[in-house]
Structures are given as structure tokens and as C-alpha cells.
Design a protein around this motif. Structure first.
Motif, PDB file in Angstrom:
ATOM      1  N   LEU A 203     -48.373  35.721  60.806  1.00 56.39           N
ATOM      2  CA  LEU A 203     -47.230  34.391  59.651  1.00 56.39           C
ATOM      3  C   LEU A 203     -47.320  34.505  58.040  1.00 56.39           C
ATOM      4  O   LEU A 203     -49.659  34.178  57.979  1.00 56.39           O
ATOM      5  N   SER A 204     -46.714  34.317  57.322  1.00 58.99           N
ATOM      6  CA  SER A 204     -47.195  33.937  55.773  1.00 58.99           C
ATOM      7  C   SER A 204     -46.539  33.576  55.234  1.00 58.99           C
ATOM      8  O   SER A 204     -44.895  33.522  55.765  1.00 58.99           O
ATOM      9  N   GLN A 205     -46.676  32.561  53.982  1.00 57.76           N
ATOM     10  CA  GLN A 205     -45.627  31.658  53.341  1.00 57.76           C
ATOM     11  C   GLN A 205     -45.330  32.657  52.967  1.00 57.76           C
ATOM     12  O   GLN A 205     -45.929  33.803  52.034  1.00 57.76           O
ATOM     13  N   VAL A 206     -43.764  32.579  51.782  1.00 52.72           N
ATOM     14  CA  VAL A 206     -43.418  34.004  50.716  1.00 52.72           C
ATOM     15  C   VAL A 206     -43.111  32.860  48.987  1.00 52.72           C
ATOM     16  O   VAL A 206     -43.160  31.511  49.530  1.00 52.72           O
ATOM     17  N   ASN A 207     -43.134  32.963  48.246  1.00 56.50           N
ATOM     18  CA  ASN A 207     -42.885  31.890  47.554  1.00 56.50           C
ATOM     19  C   ASN A 207     -41.363  31.651  47.245  1.00 56.50           C
ATOM     20  O   ASN A 207     -40.558  32.345  47.774  1.00 56.50           O
ATOM     21  N   ARG A 208     -41.044  29.900  46.901  1.00 53.88           N
ATOM     22  CA  ARG A 208     -39.725  29.856  47.325  1.00 53.88           C
ATOM     23  C   ARG A 208     -38.582  30.507  46.677  1.00 53.88           C
ATOM     24  O   ARG A 208     -37.927  30.025  46.617  1.00 53.88           O
TER      25      ARG A 208
ATOM     26  N   GLY B  90     -41.617  33.320  55.516  1.00 51.80           N
ATOM     27  CA  GLY B  90     -39.911  32.762  55.025  1.00 51.80           C
ATOM     28  C   GLY B  90     -40.625  31.377  54.543  1.00 51.80           C
ATOM     29  O   GLY B  90     -42.299  30.934  54.172  1.00 51.80           O
ATOM     30  N   LYS B  91     -39.652  30.683  53.366  1.00 47.47           N
ATOM     31  CA  LYS B  91     -40.566  29.920  52.790  1.00 47.47           C
ATOM     32  C   LYS B  91     -40.996  28.517  53.328  1.00 47.47           C
ATOM     33  O   LYS B  91     -40.401  28.788  54.890  1.00 47.47           O
ATOM     34  N   SER B  92     -41.708  27.584  52.703  1.00 45.78           N
ATOM     35  CA  SER B  92     -41.931  26.300  53.694  1.00 45.78           C
ATOM     36  C   SER B  92     -40.469  25.936  54.986  1.00 45.78           C
ATOM     37  O   SER B  92     -39.333  26.413  54.361  1.00 45.78           O
TER      38      SER B  92
END
Length: 450
Positions: A366-371, A218-220
């Protein structure tokens, strides 16, 4: 001058140190090691005769469905009159030789040992054929006969080695059927793995299943960490043994979230000291309840190799371990240098997927994705520039909060969230409606809006 006819001593290839390490790894990780090793090696593959004896005992124990550990090994060796050949000191030496990195423990060691064994067999076979050259060459078709003898011997050895990696259709079908039957017998209301903490998500995924790499992305500021903590605690409450690796938040911060989730006392009150006496009593009860769950947390590891090794050791000590959560991928590093970030991420996701399958646990990463752009729902396209995440994951779940982007609208403590199952190799995809209470870091199912 030295005698030109003097024969050099032939040194055959072999890895006695790796053999001892492999035996030790089977004793430490005895829930997965013996099945891998017994299916790939034979007694003749070992150069250390003591390891060969232990391997024979492991085959016997594994064939009976017994657990391969130091005690059962000692009983087996004694019953075969081999306890004097393989001493307890040697067994402890094997255990002490166990490698740390789980990616190299079984498959890599087995491959090295097997390749060395094949090389020894080839060398000795070629020597025997070379020794018979005079006899073979005396035939009418001398050179052709000798050449064919060499070729057939080499093919026989190499073909025999290559087929060991295959299963017959009969064995594969029986194995698959056993998994289906086991899944039916172990399922509860369609739940095969550990609960996700949301009924709707459980229905789609059947829980966090063993052998799977699950990516929560997910995004931040979407609540990924809060959802992971919620899911981990829900699974632990159900009796599943859980490990939680936090690379960003401290154990204390994560535990405050769990206590808030259990007690409904806000984390703000805990941190500010404004909790009432009654709320403190409630928190004490919550702490006792949380403390009784089979959950282990650490905030002291950040490297891929050390996290993987820690999971392997914990699984060896706690065979009931079901799920390992890692928060989060972009903060994890590797010991390898000179790699692009995409390549580094690919090594990590691929390694964790193999580890999940090897240990028979679920790994939730868990992973960040680009905005992206504004309130757009995240899709698999958001992961395609991040190493091999999309390819390696069995399940991809996005956490999305549409109201977060509505700065003009009223801000509420309870946020409407979407838990998006974008990829599910063994089930359905879809969107789960959920509420997220920011004050208590808790999630709950809500009915689909018409």
C-alpha cells in the motif's frame, strides 16, 4: 638475514562461512534456494569440502525433482557413503549460519562465492603459466608466445564464467512454455493468482499473481487499508495462505474489520459495545469462520529488512504462502542511513519486487500519493515523485472515492468507489466500479453505469 628465496604461502580467496550460510539457506528456503544455487554454482566453487559434498547431493535431489531438506539430504548422503564425512552437526551448523536479510541470502552469496572461485582459478592458472615461462620464452617468438598464452588462459576462464548467466533460446522457450501450460492448468475462470476480492478486478489482473509487486495507492481516506483487508480476507477464504503486515493499525482493529466484513455487524457497534446479543452470536460464528482461514497478521514490524526477513521465514515454514500484504510503504523504514527519502523508497520497492520473484509469491504494497487537486482521479503522475514505485511495480491500482470530495452532497454509508488499474504489465488496464460500505469495511462489484 632471512632467506630472500623463501616462498610465501599462497592464500587463495574463498568464503567458507558464506558457503555454509548458503547451504543452510537452501535447507530453510528449499522451495527457491536449490534452483537458484544449482543453476549458478558447481562443486568446484566451494572451498569447504563438506559444502561441496552437500552441493552434489542437492544437485542429485534437485535433478530428480525432489524436495531438498534435512531428511532427503541425510538419505542421499547415506546412499553415497558420505554420512560420516558430512555429519548432522555440520548440517545444523549450516542452518544456524543462515543470514536473516533475504536480499543477501541467495544472489549476493552466490555472486561472492562464484567470484572467489573464478579468482582462485585465475591465480592458479597464472601461477602455472608463470612456471612455464622459461619453456615458452625459449621459443623463437618467446615474449609474444608467453603473452598470448596468458591472454588466452585468462579469456578462457572469464568467458566460461560469464556465459553461465545466460540461457539458450531453446531452454528459455521451453521454460516459458512450461509457465504457459502451468498457468492454463491452474487457472480457474481465468484466475491464475489469489483472488483480489472483486470479480471485475480479477478479470483485469487474473488475481494477485506470484512473482509480482502490486501497489495499491490512493489519497488519504480513500479506503486503501479497508480494501487491502477485504482483499486479504477474500483470498484467505478461497484457500490462499496470506500474510498481513500492518504498520499503522493494530491486529485487533484489522480483525474487527474482517469480522464486520464477514458478519455485516458494524465496527461501530463492536467498538461502542452496542452490539445486541443476537449480533454477538453472529460475531462468534464469524470469528470461527475467520479463524479457520490460512491468514497470519502482525502489527509489530516496521522495518523493511525485518519485514522481508519475516516473509522469507514464513514462506520457508509455510510453502503454500501466496500473498503478503504490507500497509503501508511510507511508514516503512530501512537500516541504511544518510539516504534521501526517494532513494530509501527505491531500495524498499526494488527489494520487495526481487523478494516476490525469488519466493514466488505476490507482494501487495500500500502507498500514499500526493493529494493533487480536489476530486481529480489519481494517475501514474502521482507516483513519479515517490522513489521507484512506478518503475518497480508490476501492477498499480488506485482506490478513489469521488463522493468523498462532494461535501455539499448527501453523505451515505455506502460509497461509490473506483478501483483504477493504471498499470498492468501482464494484462489490461481499466476502471472497476465498486461499492464501499464504510460501516462494515466491505467492497462489492457494481455494474457499470450507462
Amino acid at each position: 638475514m632471512p632467506d630472500q628465496t623463501e616462498k610465501k604461502t599462497l592464500v587463495l580467496p574463498g568464503y567458507p562461512e558464506l558457503e555454509r550460510a548458503l547451504i543452510g539457506a537452501c535447507l530453510v528456503a528449499n522451495d527457491v534456494g536449490p534452483s537458484i544455487v544449482c543453476g549458478a554454482l558447481s562443486k568446484s566453487d566451494f572451498t569447504d569440502s563438506r559444502c561441496a559434498v552437500i552441493f552434489q547431493s542437492m544437485l542429485a535431489i534437485h535433478g530428480r525433482g525432489g524436495e531438498f531438506d534435512a531428511q532427503t539430504l541425510a538419505v542421499e548422503l547415506d546412499s553415497k557413503g558420505m554420512s560420516s564425512t558430512v555429519t548432522q552437526e555440520f548440517v545444523y551448523t549450516c542452518v544456524d549460519s543462515t543470514p536473516i536479510n533475504p536480499d543477501w541470502t541467495f544472489e549476493h552469496h552466490v555472486k561472492l562465492i562464484k567470484n572467489a572461485s573464478v579468482a582462485r582459478t585465475l591465480i592458479l592458472a597464472c601461477r602455472r603459466v608463470a612456471g612455464s615461462f622459461d619453456e615458452i620464452s625459449a621459443k623463437s617468438d618467446g615474449w609474444e608466445s608467453f603473452s598470448e598464452t596468458v591472454r588466452s588462459k585468462v579469456n578462457e576462464i572469464c568467458d566460461g564464467n560469464s556465459t553461465e548467466a545466460f540461457m539458450t533460446a531453446k531452454d528459455a522457450a521451453e521454460s516459458a512454455l512450461e509457465e504457459v501450460i502451468a498457468a492454463k492448468e491452474s487457472s480457474k475462470n481465468g484466475l491464475i493468482g489469489a483472488t483480489t476480492g472483486l470479480i471485475g478486478l480479477d478479470k483485469l489482473t487474473h488475481g494477485w499473481q506470484p512473482g509480482q509487486l502490486i501497489v495499491i495507492a490512493g489519497k488519504s481516506s480513500m479506503g486503501k487499508s479497508a480494501f487491502a483487508v477485504h482483499s486479504a480476507y477474500a483470498a484467505a477464504k478461497s484457500g490462499a495462505e496470506i500474510a498481513y503486515f500492518s504498520l499503522e493499525m493494530s491486529n485487533s482493529s484489522n480483525m474487527k474489520r474482517i469480522l464486520s466484513n464477514e458478519s455485516m455487524v458494524t465496527t461501530e457497534k463492536m467498538v461502542s459495545g452496542f452490539a445486541s446479543q443476537k449480533e454477538l452470536e453472529i460475531l462468534k460464528g464469524a470469528a470461527a469462520k475467520v479463524g479457520s482461514t490460512p491468514m497470519w497478521l502482525t502489527d509489530r514490524l516496521s522495518g523493511y529488512e525485518e519485514i522481508s526477513a519475516a516473509i522469507t521465514r514464513l514462506k520457508a515454514r509455510r510453502p503454500g504462502l501466496k500473498v503478503a500484504f504490507i500497509d503501508y510503504l511510507q511508514l516503512m523504514s530501512t537500516n541504511q542511513r544518510g539516504l534521501t527519502r526517494d532513494r530509501e523508497i527505491g531500495i524498499q520497492t526494488g527489494g520487495l519486487k526481487r523478494l516476490a520473484n525469488k519466493l514466488g509469491i505476490a507482494i501487495v504494497l500500500l502507498s500514499q500519493v500526493n493529494r493533487g487537486t480536489g476530486n481529480d482521479r489519481p494517475t501514474m503522475d502521482n507516483l513519479r515523485e515517490s522513489g521507484n514505485i512506478e518503475q518497480d511495480a508490476n501492477v498499480v491500482v488506485f482506490v478513489h472515492r469521488p463522493d468523498y470530495f462532494d461535501k455539499a452532497g448527501p453523505q451515505s454509508t455506502v460509497s461509490k468507489s473506483e478501483i483504477i488499474v493504471a498499470k498492468n504489465r501482464e494484462g489490461q488496464t481499466g476502471i472497476i466500479k465498486a461499492s464501499f460500505n464504510k460501516a462494515t469495511s466491505s467492497f462489492a462489484d457494481i455494474a457499470d453505469e450507462k
